[in-house]
Design a protein around this motif. Structure first.
Motif, short mmCIF file in Angstrom:
data_model
loop_
_atom_site.label_atom_id
_atom_site.label_comp_id
_atom_site.label_asym_id
_atom_site.label_seq_id
_atom_site.Cartn_x
_atom_site.Cartn_y
_atom_site.Cartn_z
N TYR A 2 24.66 50.78 3.81
CA TYR A 2 24.08 49.76 3.08
C TYR A 2 24.15 48.53 3.96
O TYR A 2 25.10 47.63 3.51
CB TYR A 2 24.72 49.99 1.85
N SER A 60 23.36 44.43 4.90
CA SER A 60 22.76 43.42 4.33
C SER A 60 21.73 43.08 5.24
O SER A 60 21.41 43.36 6.54
CB SER A 60 23.98 41.96 4.56
N PHE A 84 18.34 40.04 6.37
CA PHE A 84 18.33 38.60 6.71
C PHE A 84 16.85 38.24 7.05
O PHE A 84 16.28 39.21 7.53
CB PHE A 84 19.41 38.24 7.51
N TYR A 142 15.60 34.93 9.30
CA TYR A 142 16.17 33.85 10.11
C TYR A 142 14.79 33.19 10.63
O TYR A 142 14.03 33.89 10.96
CB TYR A 142 17.08 34.25 11.25
N LEU A 154 18.41 29.60 15.66
CA LEU A 154 18.06 30.23 14.58
C LEU A 154 18.76 29.72 13.44
O LEU A 154 19.87 29.26 13.60
CB LEU A 154 18.05 31.84 14.67
N LEU A 177 19.63 30.67 9.13
CA LEU A 177 19.26 31.58 7.96
C LEU A 177 18.39 31.14 7.13
O LEU A 177 18.64 29.90 6.58
CB LEU A 177 20.73 31.84 7.40
N LYS A 235 18.77 35.88 2.66
CA LYS A 235 19.41 37.11 2.64
C LYS A 235 19.48 37.79 1.27
O LYS A 235 19.35 37.16 0.28
CB LYS A 235 20.90 36.90 3.25
N THR A 246 22.14 41.39 -0.19
CA THR A 246 23.32 42.00 0.39
C THR A 246 23.22 43.59 -0.45
O THR A 246 24.01 44.19 -0.10
CB THR A 246 24.70 41.49 0.28
N PHE A 267 12.51 35.72 12.25
CA PHE A 267 13.23 37.12 12.72
C PHE A 267 13.87 37.73 11.40
O PHE A 267 14.50 37.02 10.63
CB PHE A 267 14.29 36.85 13.41
N GLY A 283 22.53 43.62 9.08
CA GLY A 283 24.08 43.71 9.57
C GLY A 283 24.71 44.38 8.76
O GLY A 283 24.78 44.64 7.46
N SER A 284 25.61 45.19 9.46
CA SER A 284 26.84 46.00 8.83
C SER A 284 27.95 46.14 9.69
O SER A 284 27.87 45.80 10.92
CB SER A 284 26.10 47.22 8.27
N VAL A 323 24.83 42.11 14.13
CA VAL A 323 23.49 42.06 13.65
C VAL A 323 22.21 42.39 14.43
O VAL A 323 22.34 41.69 15.64
CB VAL A 323 23.20 40.37 13.24
N PHE A 349 18.54 42.13 15.46
CA PHE A 349 17.27 41.27 15.10
C PHE A 349 16.04 42.10 15.27
O PHE A 349 15.92 42.87 16.25
CB PHE A 349 17.30 39.98 15.80
#
Lengths: 112, 119
Positions: A30, A32, A34, A36, A44, A46, A49, A51, A89, A93-94, A100, A102
């Motif tokens: 699972y 997150s 994002f 960017y 870059l 943010l 996002k 989660t 972008f 991430g996890s 992360v 991209f």
């Protein structure tokens, strides 16, 4: 393997047009998600996002909804401005080390 | 707060020369990263660090070395530069994600980049 897929562009729109930039991901667990944004000559930053599944991230008129069933996180804005011209972008991430992944980035050009 | 800063902003090297890129952050972040950005390739992770004194390889580590002697600094070294290392280099930092989430959930803060040309 784990990845993020988005179109490279450039996407050219007229001011006040509707924007969609598609993003799909391949990941276990699972992550997150994002978006960017990179303005010309800058690093870059943010944009928004989410989660967990069904979360909607929003900022500066941009929105994206975490769709686990379609593994997507499409970016939308109802009315773009010239100042939105940038590279966007998608990323996920996890994991304990917060790596992360991209996408390749989508260049958006908004013309007056 | 200055956030994440990088020095230098631009550099031109000849093949075989060496150099060090410096990244500094003042947000007390545990994790730091070095990426390179190339046209059509997006961002690729070179090396990262999960804390002072620790480093690990990323996706494209060959030809680079890193050090994290202080929590706020992360150095990227090129011992013998090659034209293939011509790129824009970005440093980033982030908090350590807590068990079960939060602590900004992986958000990374980026520096302004260093444009490196190797002739």
């Amino acid at each position: 393997g784990n990845s993020v897929t988005q179109m490279e562009g450039p996407v050219t729109l007229s001011e006040e047009a509707f924007l969609t930039i598609n993003c799909t991901y391949t990941a276990t667990g699972y992550p997150s998600l994002f978006w960017y944004v990179q303005y010309p000559g800058e690093g870059l930053q943010l944009l928004l996002k989410a989660t967990k599944a069904d979360d909607k991230g929003s900022n500066k008129g941009f929105e994206a909804t975490y769709r686990k069933e379609t593994t997507s996180f499409h970016l939308e804005k109802g009315s773009v401005q010239v100042s939105d011209s940038a590279v966007y972008f998608c990323a996920w991430g996890s994991g304990g080390y917060q790596k992360v992944t991209f996408g390749i980035g989508t260049k958006l050009q908004v013309i007056p | 707060n200055a956030g994440v800063t990088q020095t230098p902003k631009f550099r031109v090297l000849k093949t075989g020369q060496s150099m060090t890129l410096l990244c500094a952050q003042d947000m007390n972040h545990e994790y730091m990263y070095w990426y390179r950005q190339d046209p059509g390739m997006g961002l690729r992770l070179i090396h990262y660090s999960v804390g002072e004194g620790t480093t690990a390889k990323g996706e494209v580590p060959d030809g680079y070395n890193v050090s994290r002697l202080k929590k706020q600094n992360f150095l990227l070294g090129l011992e013998s530069a090659a034209p293939s290392q011509t790129s824009v280099y970005f440093c980033a930092s982030s908090y350590r994600r807590l068990a079960g989430g939060t602590r900004l959930d992986n958000e990374q803060f980026f520096g302004p980049g260093t444009r490196l040309t190797v002739l």
